[in-house]
Design a protein around this motif. Structure first.
Motif, PDB file in Angstrom:
ATOM      1  N   GLU A  13       0.844  -1.196   0.000  1.00 60.07           N
ATOM      2  CA  GLU A  13       0.000   0.000   0.000  1.00 60.07           C
ATOM      3  C   GLU A  13       0.882   1.249   0.000  1.00 60.07           C
ATOM      4  O   GLU A  13       1.677   1.467   0.917  1.00 60.07           O
ATOM      5  CB  GLU A  13      -0.905   0.013   1.236  1.00 60.07           C
ATOM      6  CG  GLU A  13      -1.947  -1.096   1.259  1.00 60.07           C
ATOM      7  CD  GLU A  13      -3.158  -0.799   0.396  1.00 60.07           C
ATOM      8  OE1 GLU A  13      -3.170   0.254  -0.278  1.00 60.07           O
ATOM      9  OE2 GLU A  13      -4.091  -1.615   0.400  1.00 60.07           O
ATOM     10  N   SER A  44       1.633   5.159   0.484  1.00 57.96           N
ATOM     11  CA  SER A  44       1.130   6.304   1.240  1.00 57.96           C
ATOM     12  C   SER A  44       2.199   7.394   1.208  1.00 57.96           C
ATOM     13  O   SER A  44       3.213   7.269   0.527  1.00 57.96           O
ATOM     14  CB  SER A  44       0.791   5.892   2.683  1.00 57.96           C
ATOM     15  OG  SER A  44       0.165   6.959   3.372  1.00 57.96           O
ATOM     16  N   HIS A  64      -3.983   5.900   0.163  1.00 60.38           N
ATOM     17  CA  HIS A  64      -3.771   6.255   1.563  1.00 60.38           C
ATOM     18  C   HIS A  64      -2.901   7.502   1.675  1.00 60.38           C
ATOM     19  O   HIS A  64      -2.164   7.850   0.741  1.00 60.38           O
ATOM     20  CB  HIS A  64      -3.080   5.115   2.318  1.00 60.38           C
ATOM     21  CG  HIS A  64      -3.938   3.909   2.534  1.00 60.38           C
ATOM     22  ND1 HIS A  64      -4.138   2.973   1.548  1.00 60.38           N
ATOM     23  CD2 HIS A  64      -4.646   3.497   3.619  1.00 60.38           C
ATOM     24  CE1 HIS A  64      -4.942   2.026   2.005  1.00 60.38           C
ATOM     25  NE2 HIS A  64      -5.258   2.312   3.257  1.00 60.38           N
ATOM     26  N   GLU A 122      -0.553   9.698   4.908  1.00 57.44           N
ATOM     27  CA  GLU A 122      -0.103   9.752   6.298  1.00 57.44           C
ATOM     28  C   GLU A 122      -0.266  11.186   6.784  1.00 57.44           C
ATOM     29  O   GLU A 122       0.162  12.129   6.107  1.00 57.44           O
ATOM     30  CB  GLU A 122       1.354   9.303   6.424  1.00 57.44           C
ATOM     31  CG  GLU A 122       1.829   9.215   7.860  1.00 57.44           C
ATOM     32  CD  GLU A 122       3.050   8.317   8.044  1.00 57.44           C
ATOM     33  OE1 GLU A 122       3.612   8.334   9.162  1.00 57.44           O
ATOM     34  OE2 GLU A 122       3.436   7.604   7.107  1.00 57.44           O
ATOM     35  N   SER A 181      -3.081   5.979   6.434  1.00 60.81           N
ATOM     36  CA  SER A 181      -2.200   4.863   6.773  1.00 60.81           C
ATOM     37  C   SER A 181      -1.690   4.970   8.199  1.00 60.81           C
ATOM     38  O   SER A 181      -1.543   3.952   8.896  1.00 60.81           O
ATOM     39  CB  SER A 181      -1.019   4.798   5.806  1.00 60.81           C
ATOM     40  OG  SER A 181      -0.223   5.976   5.887  1.00 60.81           O
ATOM     41  N   TYR A 199       6.211  -1.119   9.361  1.00 61.18           N
ATOM     42  CA  TYR A 199       5.856   0.038   8.526  1.00 61.18           C
ATOM     43  C   TYR A 199       7.138   0.564   7.889  1.00 61.18           C
ATOM     44  O   TYR A 199       8.169   0.682   8.556  1.00 61.18           O
ATOM     45  CB  TYR A 199       5.223   1.108   9.417  1.00 61.18           C
ATOM     46  CG  TYR A 199       4.439   2.195   8.724  1.00 61.18           C
ATOM     47  CD1 TYR A 199       3.070   2.059   8.496  1.00 61.18           C
ATOM     48  CD2 TYR A 199       5.050   3.386   8.339  1.00 61.18           C
ATOM     49  CE1 TYR A 199       2.333   3.075   7.903  1.00 61.18           C
ATOM     50  CE2 TYR A 199       4.318   4.405   7.738  1.00 61.18           C
ATOM     51  CZ  TYR A 199       2.958   4.241   7.517  1.00 61.18           C
ATOM     52  OH  TYR A 199       2.230   5.257   6.928  1.00 61.18           O
ATOM     53  N   PHE A 248       2.469  -1.013   4.464  1.00 62.42           N
ATOM     54  CA  PHE A 248       2.550   0.318   3.868  1.00 62.42           C
ATOM     55  C   PHE A 248       3.982   0.693   3.517  1.00 62.42           C
ATOM     56  O   PHE A 248       4.935   0.311   4.203  1.00 62.42           O
ATOM     57  CB  PHE A 248       1.991   1.363   4.834  1.00 62.42           C
ATOM     58  CG  PHE A 248       0.503   1.293   5.022  1.00 62.42           C
ATOM     59  CD1 PHE A 248      -0.346   1.765   4.040  1.00 62.42           C
ATOM     60  CD2 PHE A 248      -0.039   0.756   6.177  1.00 62.42           C
ATOM     61  CE1 PHE A 248      -1.730   1.699   4.198  1.00 62.42           C
ATOM     62  CE2 PHE A 248      -1.415   0.686   6.353  1.00 62.42           C
ATOM     63  CZ  PHE A 248      -2.258   1.156   5.362  1.00 62.42           C
ATOM     64  N   SER A 254       5.485   4.431   2.936  1.00 64.15           N
ATOM     65  CA  SER A 254       5.045   5.819   3.061  1.00 64.15           C
ATOM     66  C   SER A 254       6.151   6.786   2.679  1.00 64.15           C
ATOM     67  O   SER A 254       7.215   6.819   3.313  1.00 64.15           O
ATOM     68  CB  SER A 254       4.579   6.095   4.498  1.00 64.15           C
ATOM     69  OG  SER A 254       4.051   7.402   4.615  1.00 64.15           O
ATOM     70  N   THR A 258       2.567  -1.165  -6.088  1.00 67.87           N
ATOM     71  CA  THR A 258       1.844  -0.453  -5.041  1.00 67.87           C
ATOM     72  C   THR A 258       0.420  -0.195  -5.490  1.00 67.87           C
ATOM     73  O   THR A 258       0.130  -0.049  -6.667  1.00 67.87           O
ATOM     74  CB  THR A 258       2.502   0.893  -4.696  1.00 67.87           C
ATOM     75  OG1 THR A 258       2.656   1.683  -5.892  1.00 67.87           O
ATOM     76  CG2 THR A 258       3.856   0.693  -4.043  1.00 67.87           C
TER      77      THR A 258
END
Length: 281
Positions: free
Chosen positions: A9, A11, A35, A37, A69, A202, A240, A242, A280
């Motif tokens: 995912e 983010s 998503h 953050e 996220s 993460y 995730f 990010s 992703t």
């Protein structure tokens, strides 16, 4: 038979794009993310947003079919000499934001200390505070993500592991930041990955150079981003990733990139993912 595609995912820290959450959301969507953050909105830190602002932000997310996220809180990014309750109180505000915005993750840190203070001397105080914060997380049903920020107690892999193992809670996990490790002289993959992988929950995406500490797009520094992504893929990671590019300096609430530099960072990371065979969504 073909190997199933591995999907993570995507983010990113919205306030690295713009103070306006509408622009934050629009840019993340343009990059193909579902998503975001949340560290701040309208120039206000996430722990200081009032109920009306949180509600407005949630409305913008719902209208765009976007989710959060993680809450990128500043908890623990203070001197360890402050009372335990100081950050416990702020964490409760972060928990409320997480509930309103629909996230189970909250990023935290493990405390600064004075230049004349020996890091070993603050260990017990740090563990006490991390246990108090984790107790709040456990009762609230959220998961704290410890980020290895430079100049805090948990800035090197050994001390990050000490925190995680000493607290010993499923509500405290690791947010991996390769650039921050580089900036304190750690070779991220060689010196930290095997040690911290059992607790890694993460992935924060930025890179940096050993020579001067400058932050770089993913794969363009010394943070072993490709090796880390390949290892995570092999280990079955499906969480995730990010983006936190830090490519255009800092503002009062943290790193900043702007939409153009943020896009550069996203494309650099996409190149790394493509080489590693990760998609992703």
């Amino acid at each position: 038979m073909s190997t199933p595609a591995v999907e993570w995912e995507l983010s990113g820290f919205g306030d690295e794009i713009d103070d306006d959450p509408r622009i934050q959301i629009a840019v993340m969507q343009a990059l193909g993310a579902r998503h975001i953050e949340v560290r701040s909105a309208w120039g206000v830190n996430i722990v200081d947003l009032d109920e009306a602002q949180l509600s407005e932000f949630k409305g913008l997310l719902d209208a765009a079919d976007m989710k959060v996220s993680a809450i990128a809180s500043p908890i623990g990014k203070v001197d360890v000499s402050l009372p335990v309750d100081h950050e416990v109180g702020r964490l409760r505000r972060a928990v409320n934001a997480a509930k309103v915005l629909g996230s189970r993750y909250i990023r935290i840190f493990s405390f600064y200390y004075g230049a004349d203070v020996a890091v070993e001397s603050i260990r017990d105080d740090v563990i006490e505070r991390m246990r108090a914060l984790t107790a709040v997380a456990e009762e609230s049903g959220v998961v704290l993500l410890h980020e290895n920020e430079k100049d805090i107690f948990g800035d090197i892999p050994e001390r990050v592991l000490d925190i995680i193992e000493s607290v010993g809670s499923p509500a405290l996990k690791v947010a991996w930041d390769a650039a921050n490790f580089v900036q304190v002289g750690v070779k991220p993959f060689e010196e930290g990955y095997e040690m911290l992988r059992p607790h890694l929950e993460y992935l924060q995406v930025k890179d940096a150079l050993f020579s001067n500490g400058h932050v770089m797009p993913a794969g363009e520094g010394d943070g072993d981003v490709l090796r880390t992504v390949e290892a995570l893929k092999a280990d079955g990671y499906t969480g995730f990733a990010s983006l936190e590019p830090h490519l255009a300096g800092v503002h009062g609430l943290g790193g900043f990139s702007g939409p153009t530099a943020f896009g550069i960072a996203a494309r650099a990371f996409a190149k790394v993912l493509d080489e590693a065979g990760v998609r992703t969504v």
